[in-house]
Design a protein around this motif. Sequence first.
Motif, mmCIF file in Angstrom:
data_model
loop_
_atom_site.group_PDB
_atom_site.id
_atom_site.type_symbol
_atom_site.label_atom_id
_atom_site.label_comp_id
_atom_site.label_asym_id
_atom_site.label_seq_id
_atom_site.Cartn_x
_atom_site.Cartn_y
_atom_site.Cartn_z
ATOM 1 N N ARG A 158 0.951 -1.180 0.001
ATOM 2 C CA ARG A 158 -0.067 -0.019 0.091
ATOM 3 C C ARG A 158 1.008 1.198 0.005
ATOM 4 O O ARG A 158 0.456 2.329 -0.755
ATOM 5 C CB ARG A 158 -0.864 0.074 1.200
ATOM 6 N N GLU A 159 1.814 1.279 0.823
ATOM 7 C CA GLU A 159 2.773 2.374 0.783
ATOM 8 C C GLU A 159 3.488 2.461 -0.527
ATOM 9 O O GLU A 159 3.552 3.728 -1.047
ATOM 10 C CB GLU A 159 3.846 2.153 1.895
ATOM 11 N N VAL A 160 3.883 1.673 -1.114
ATOM 12 C CA VAL A 160 4.686 1.627 -2.424
ATOM 13 C C VAL A 160 3.805 2.413 -3.417
ATOM 14 O O VAL A 160 3.774 3.334 -4.139
ATOM 15 C CB VAL A 160 5.105 0.210 -2.894
ATOM 16 N N LEU A 161 2.280 1.716 -3.312
ATOM 17 C CA LEU A 161 1.327 2.162 -4.518
ATOM 18 C C LEU A 161 0.995 3.783 -4.185
ATOM 19 O O LEU A 161 0.741 4.716 -5.292
ATOM 20 C CB LEU A 161 0.162 1.503 -4.575
ATOM 21 N N GLN A 162 1.043 4.175 -2.826
ATOM 22 C CA GLN A 162 0.728 5.603 -2.622
ATOM 23 C C GLN A 162 1.869 6.452 -3.314
ATOM 24 O O GLN A 162 1.598 7.567 -3.684
ATOM 25 C CB GLN A 162 0.626 6.000 -1.214
ATOM 26 N N HIS A 163 3.045 6.002 -3.186
ATOM 27 C CA HIS A 163 4.087 6.950 -3.857
ATOM 28 C C HIS A 163 4.075 6.630 -5.362
ATOM 29 O O HIS A 163 4.351 7.600 -5.912
ATOM 30 C CB HIS A 163 5.756 6.375 -3.313
ATOM 31 N N VAL A 164 3.812 5.489 -5.807
ATOM 32 C CA VAL A 164 3.621 5.347 -7.154
ATOM 33 C C VAL A 164 2.665 6.241 -7.839
ATOM 34 O O VAL A 164 2.721 6.904 -9.001
ATOM 35 C CB VAL A 164 3.339 3.790 -7.823
ATOM 36 N N ALA A 165 1.244 6.527 -7.069
ATOM 37 C CA ALA A 165 0.615 7.175 -7.623
ATOM 38 C C ALA A 165 0.644 8.760 -7.719
ATOM 39 O O ALA A 165 -0.091 9.242 -8.485
ATOM 40 C CB ALA A 165 -0.932 7.010 -6.573
ATOM 41 N N THR A 166 1.516 9.078 -7.283
ATOM 42 C CA THR A 166 2.105 10.457 -7.096
ATOM 43 C C THR A 166 3.044 10.588 -8.320
ATOM 44 O O THR A 166 3.390 11.751 -8.626
ATOM 45 C CB THR A 166 2.841 10.894 -6.023
ATOM 46 N N GLY A 167 3.383 9.696 -9.196
ATOM 47 C CA GLY A 167 4.124 9.729 -10.242
ATOM 48 C C GLY A 167 5.658 9.442 -10.146
ATOM 49 O O GLY A 167 6.608 9.602 -11.042
ATOM 50 N N LEU A 168 6.120 8.895 -9.122
ATOM 51 C CA LEU A 168 7.431 8.576 -8.665
ATOM 52 C C LEU A 168 7.705 7.274 -9.370
ATOM 53 O O LEU A 168 7.042 6.323 -9.486
ATOM 54 C CB LEU A 168 7.718 8.568 -7.274
ATOM 55 N N MET A 169 9.064 7.112 -9.813
ATOM 56 C CA MET A 169 9.428 6.001 -10.435
ATOM 57 C C MET A 169 10.047 5.103 -9.313
ATOM 58 O O MET A 169 10.143 5.456 -8.356
ATOM 59 C CB MET A 169 11.050 6.423 -11.251
#
Length: 217
Positions: A158-169
């Motif tokens: 969940r934590e990873v996806l929250q960062h991914v959703a902001t556009g981070l690589m």
Amino acid sequence: MPNVATSSDDRSGRVVYVVDDDEFVRAALVSLLRSIDLAVCAFASTEAFLAAPKGAGPSCLVLDVRLRGQSGIAFQKSLVENGGPQMPIIFMTGHGDIAMTVKAMKAGAMDFLTKPFHDQEMIDAVVAALDRDAQRLEASQSLRDLRECWESLTPREREVLQHVATGLMNKQVAGNMGIAEITAKIHRGQAMRKMKCRSVAELVRKMTALGIELPSR
């Protein structure tokens, strides 16, 4: 006892509930709606309607405004306030006026028909109401499925996806979380599969639907 009409060819479990204290009107509506292969349950009172079991499929309520005891308008209000059945309501009355119509529509009524109405008017109103309820049920099921997907994720995913959703690589995600880039990549792949997302844009839409706040960048 309610007047119940069913057909072996009823449309995908769709049910129309009719509440009118006029026996003739109830019988006429049952006959009309059966003619288009719909299941119908008719009641002489709102109490009988509430006490009857409800199906899980699309449904709507055809409700007379002027009933003995509690009016149809008051009953509509009580359903909203007490969390009653959410099915669309079609009002019918022989004494309709503009103020009454506006009040019913503001409270969420689907339609308001003045007696005597043409058969096709009722059929059109009922079909539209059932279609709307089918859409509501489909949306509710989709949201439940989406919640199940999210709940299947581990806290780290969940934590990873929250960062991914902001556009981070992946590298940026790893840096923010203090983990190896390959670890971030693995978590991302697993989580995206669990969420059934093919793109970041789709992930953002789903997280927004779930009301999940994204971390600030």
